[in-house]
Design a protein around this motif. Structure first.
Motif, PDB file in Angstrom:
ATOM      1  N   THR A   1      -4.361   7.718 -14.028  1.00  0.00           N
ATOM      2  CA  THR A   1      -5.138   8.085 -12.822  1.00  0.00           C
ATOM      3  C   THR A   1      -4.503   7.490 -11.571  1.00  0.00           C
ATOM      4  N   ILE A   2      -4.811   8.129 -10.457  1.00  0.00           N
ATOM      5  CA  ILE A   2      -4.440   7.615  -9.135  1.00  0.00           C
ATOM      6  C   ILE A   2      -5.637   7.884  -8.231  1.00  0.00           C
ATOM      7  N   CYS A   3      -6.138   6.838  -7.575  1.00  0.00           N
ATOM      8  CA  CYS A   3      -7.368   7.015  -6.785  1.00  0.00           C
ATOM      9  C   CYS A   3      -7.328   6.163  -5.516  1.00  0.00           C
ATOM     10  N   LEU A   4      -8.191   6.534  -4.576  1.00  0.00           N
ATOM     11  CA  LEU A   4      -8.318   5.799  -3.319  1.00  0.00           C
ATOM     12  C   LEU A   4      -9.368   4.707  -3.456  1.00  0.00           C
ATOM     13  N   GLY A   5      -9.162   3.609  -2.726  1.00  0.00           N
ATOM     14  CA  GLY A   5     -10.148   2.546  -2.705  1.00  0.00           C
ATOM     15  C   GLY A   5     -11.285   2.885  -1.752  1.00  0.00           C
ATOM     16  N   GLU A   6     -12.383   2.104  -1.828  1.00  0.00           N
ATOM     17  CA  GLU A   6     -13.562   2.383  -0.986  1.00  0.00           C
ATOM     18  C   GLU A   6     -13.282   2.175   0.504  1.00  0.00           C
ATOM     19  N   ALA A   7     -12.262   1.394   0.832  1.00  0.00           N
ATOM     20  CA  ALA A   7     -11.943   1.120   2.242  1.00  0.00           C
ATOM     21  C   ALA A   7     -10.936   2.106   2.822  1.00  0.00           C
ATOM     22  N   ALA A   8     -10.542   3.111   2.049  1.00  0.00           N
ATOM     23  CA  ALA A   8      -9.537   4.072   2.534  1.00  0.00           C
ATOM     24  C   ALA A   8     -10.098   4.940   3.652  1.00  0.00           C
ATOM     25  N   GLN A   9      -9.306   5.164   4.669  1.00  0.00           N
ATOM     26  CA  GLN A   9      -9.723   6.004   5.803  1.00  0.00           C
ATOM     27  C   GLN A   9      -9.611   7.476   5.413  1.00  0.00           C
TER      28      GLN A   9
ATOM     29  N   LEU B   1       4.027   4.434  -1.007  1.00  0.00           N
ATOM     30  CA  LEU B   1       2.977   5.083  -0.217  1.00  0.00           C
ATOM     31  C   LEU B   1       3.645   5.676   1.026  1.00  0.00           C
ATOM     32  N   ARG B   2       3.906   6.976   0.975  1.00  0.00           N
ATOM     33  CA  ARG B   2       4.662   7.642   2.047  1.00  0.00           C
ATOM     34  C   ARG B   2       3.801   7.857   3.297  1.00  0.00           C
ATOM     35  N   ALA B   3       2.517   8.191   3.090  1.00  0.00           N
ATOM     36  CA  ALA B   3       1.618   8.423   4.242  1.00  0.00           C
ATOM     37  C   ALA B   3       0.254   7.829   3.919  1.00  0.00           C
ATOM     38  N   GLY B   4      -0.467   7.404   4.950  1.00  0.00           N
ATOM     39  CA  GLY B   4      -1.784   6.802   4.774  1.00  0.00           C
ATOM     40  C   GLY B   4      -1.704   5.289   4.714  1.00  0.00           C
ATOM     41  N   SER B   5      -2.887   4.661   4.897  1.00  0.00           N
ATOM     42  CA  SER B   5      -2.936   3.193   4.940  1.00  0.00           C
ATOM     43  C   SER B   5      -3.483   2.579   3.649  1.00  0.00           C
ATOM     44  N   GLY B   6      -4.019   3.421   2.756  1.00  0.00           N
ATOM     45  CA  GLY B   6      -4.534   2.905   1.482  1.00  0.00           C
ATOM     46  C   GLY B   6      -5.895   2.252   1.612  1.00  0.00           C
ATOM     47  N   PRO B   7      -6.327   1.527   0.628  1.00  0.00           N
ATOM     48  CA  PRO B   7      -5.584   1.237  -0.607  1.00  0.00           C
ATOM     49  C   PRO B   7      -5.620   2.405  -1.611  1.00  0.00           C
ATOM     50  N   VAL B   8      -4.514   2.518  -2.339  1.00  0.00           N
ATOM     51  CA  VAL B   8      -4.372   3.515  -3.411  1.00  0.00           C
ATOM     52  C   VAL B   8      -4.101   2.753  -4.706  1.00  0.00           C
ATOM     53  N   TYR B   9      -4.844   3.098  -5.733  1.00  0.00           N
ATOM     54  CA  TYR B   9      -4.705   2.429  -7.033  1.00  0.00           C
ATOM     55  C   TYR B   9      -4.101   3.403  -8.056  1.00  0.00           C
ATOM     56  N   ILE B  10      -3.038   2.945  -8.692  1.00  0.00           N
ATOM     57  CA  ILE B  10      -2.398   3.724  -9.763  1.00  0.00           C
ATOM     58  C   ILE B  10      -2.622   2.970 -11.072  1.00  0.00           C
ATOM     59  N   SER B  11      -3.064   3.682 -12.094  1.00  0.00           N
ATOM     60  CA  SER B  11      -3.304   3.031 -13.387  1.00  0.00           C
ATOM     61  C   SER B  11      -2.685   3.852 -14.514  1.00  0.00           C
ATOM     62  N   GLY B  12      -2.410   3.171 -15.604  1.00  0.00           N
ATOM     63  CA  GLY B  12      -1.816   3.845 -16.763  1.00  0.00           C
ATOM     64  C   GLY B  12      -1.679   2.894 -17.930  1.00  0.00           C
TER      65      GLY B  12
ATOM     66  N   LEU C   1      -3.893  12.503  -1.666  1.00  0.00           N
ATOM     67  CA  LEU C   1      -5.332  12.241  -1.767  1.00  0.00           C
ATOM     68  C   LEU C   1      -5.961  12.125  -0.377  1.00  0.00           C
ATOM     69  N   LYS C   2      -7.261  12.490  -0.316  1.00  0.00           N
ATOM     70  CA  LYS C   2      -8.053  12.315   0.905  1.00  0.00           C
ATOM     71  C   LYS C   2      -9.491  12.052   0.471  1.00  0.00           C
ATOM     72  N   PRO C   3     -10.138  11.003   1.005  1.00  0.00           N
ATOM     73  CA  PRO C   3     -11.478  10.636   0.539  1.00  0.00           C
ATOM     74  C   PRO C   3     -12.480  11.786   0.551  1.00  0.00           C
ATOM     75  N   SER C   4     -12.481  12.612   1.572  1.00  0.00           N
ATOM     76  CA  SER C   4     -13.477  13.679   1.702  1.00  0.00           C
ATOM     77  C   SER C   4     -13.149  14.918   0.861  1.00  0.00           C
ATOM     78  N   VAL C   5     -11.926  15.014   0.388  1.00  0.00           N
ATOM     79  CA  VAL C   5     -11.497  16.207  -0.363  1.00  0.00           C
ATOM     80  C   VAL C   5     -11.181  15.865  -1.830  1.00  0.00           C
ATOM     81  N   LEU C   6     -10.248  14.945  -2.029  1.00  0.00           N
ATOM     82  CA  LEU C   6      -9.809  14.586  -3.388  1.00  0.00           C
ATOM     83  C   LEU C   6      -9.564  13.078  -3.442  1.00  0.00           C
ATOM     84  N   PRO C   7     -10.588  12.306  -3.773  1.00  0.00           N
ATOM     85  CA  PRO C   7     -10.408  10.849  -3.795  1.00  0.00           C
ATOM     86  C   PRO C   7      -9.680  10.334  -5.039  1.00  0.00           C
ATOM     87  N   MET C   8      -9.625  11.159  -6.094  1.00  0.00           N
ATOM     88  CA  MET C   8      -8.983  10.703  -7.329  1.00  0.00           C
ATOM     89  C   MET C   8      -8.317  11.879  -8.033  1.00  0.00           C
ATOM     90  N   ALA C   9      -7.204  11.620  -8.700  1.00  0.00           N
ATOM     91  CA  ALA C   9      -6.510  12.639  -9.488  1.00  0.00           C
ATOM     92  C   ALA C   9      -6.173  12.063 -10.858  1.00  0.00           C
TER      93      ALA C   9
END
Length: 202
Positions: A50-58, A106-117, A83-91
């Motif tokens: 999974t790859i998802c945005l944190g709760e503080a992501a803009q 992290l090419r664009a955005g300020s994060g935080p972005v979490y990658i797990s596996g 990813l975008k919080p309002s559209v797709l917060p997790m994949a």
């Protein structure tokens, strides 16, 4: 070749050991390299889940990409997720299995972005070798037991046969001993019986 293929080929000699893995990308730390120590000789793989945005992501687009881990590698970065919080917060990532070293950026955005596996290591399967040795020992123990279980009936039959022979020989010896050499053996034929009767009448 995927890790599952290698597991099928060398499932006897190696076994997969899986550990949960994760990293965080943000404006403070926009890249992370997954690598294993050089002394680890066994096969290593990173299976992303999974790859998802944190709760503080803009509410902005966050683009995560995979870049070449080695310097001087001319390969272009590969986008992993947008990813975008309002559209797709997790994949959810399926079938993304990477061989270390791997660098996430992290090419664009300020994060935080979490990658797990899962970090999968193909370790030598010592338990399999022990099981094989135990099976060989068990097989060796079973073979003599089977031979012993088969031998008693044969031995008993041989004993019975030898006892019968002994009895027959003893009977023959008795018959030989009972017949004295002075007693003439009865002769065969018609005249033998008549001659004896005539002698008895006189």
């Amino acid at each position: 070749m995927s890790l599952t293929d290698s597991v099928d080929i060398d499932s006897k000699s190696e076994k997969p050991v899986s550990l949960i893995w994760g990293c965080e990308l943000s404006s403070e730390r926009d890249s992370y390299t997954f690598q294993v120590p050089e002394e680890w000789q066994c096969e290593q793989q990173l299976a992303l889940r999974t790859i998802c945005l944190g709760e503080a992501a803009q509410d902005e687009f966050h683009v995560v990409e995979i870049v070449a881990a080695e310097e001087g590698d001319a390969r272009a970065p590969v986008p992993l997720a947008t990813l975008k919080p309002s559209v797709l917060p997790m994949a959810t990532l399926v079938g993304v299995e990477l061989t270390p070293p791997v660098t996430f950026h992290l090419r664009a955005g300020s994060g935080p972005v979490y990658i797990s596996g899962q970090h999968v290591s193909m370790m030598p399967n010592l338990s399999w070798d022990e099981e094989e040795e135990e099976e060989e020992e068990d097989a060796e123990e079973e073979e003599p037991a089977e031979e012993l279980s088969e031998k008693p009936p044969k031995g008993q039959a041989a004993k019975k046969g030898s006892a019968a022979k002994k009895r027959r020989l003893e009977k023959e010896d008795e018959l030989r001993n009972n017949v004295s050499p002075e007693d003439p053996l009865p002769s065969k034929g018609r005249g033998a019986g008549r001659g004896k009767k005539a002698a008895a009448k006189k």
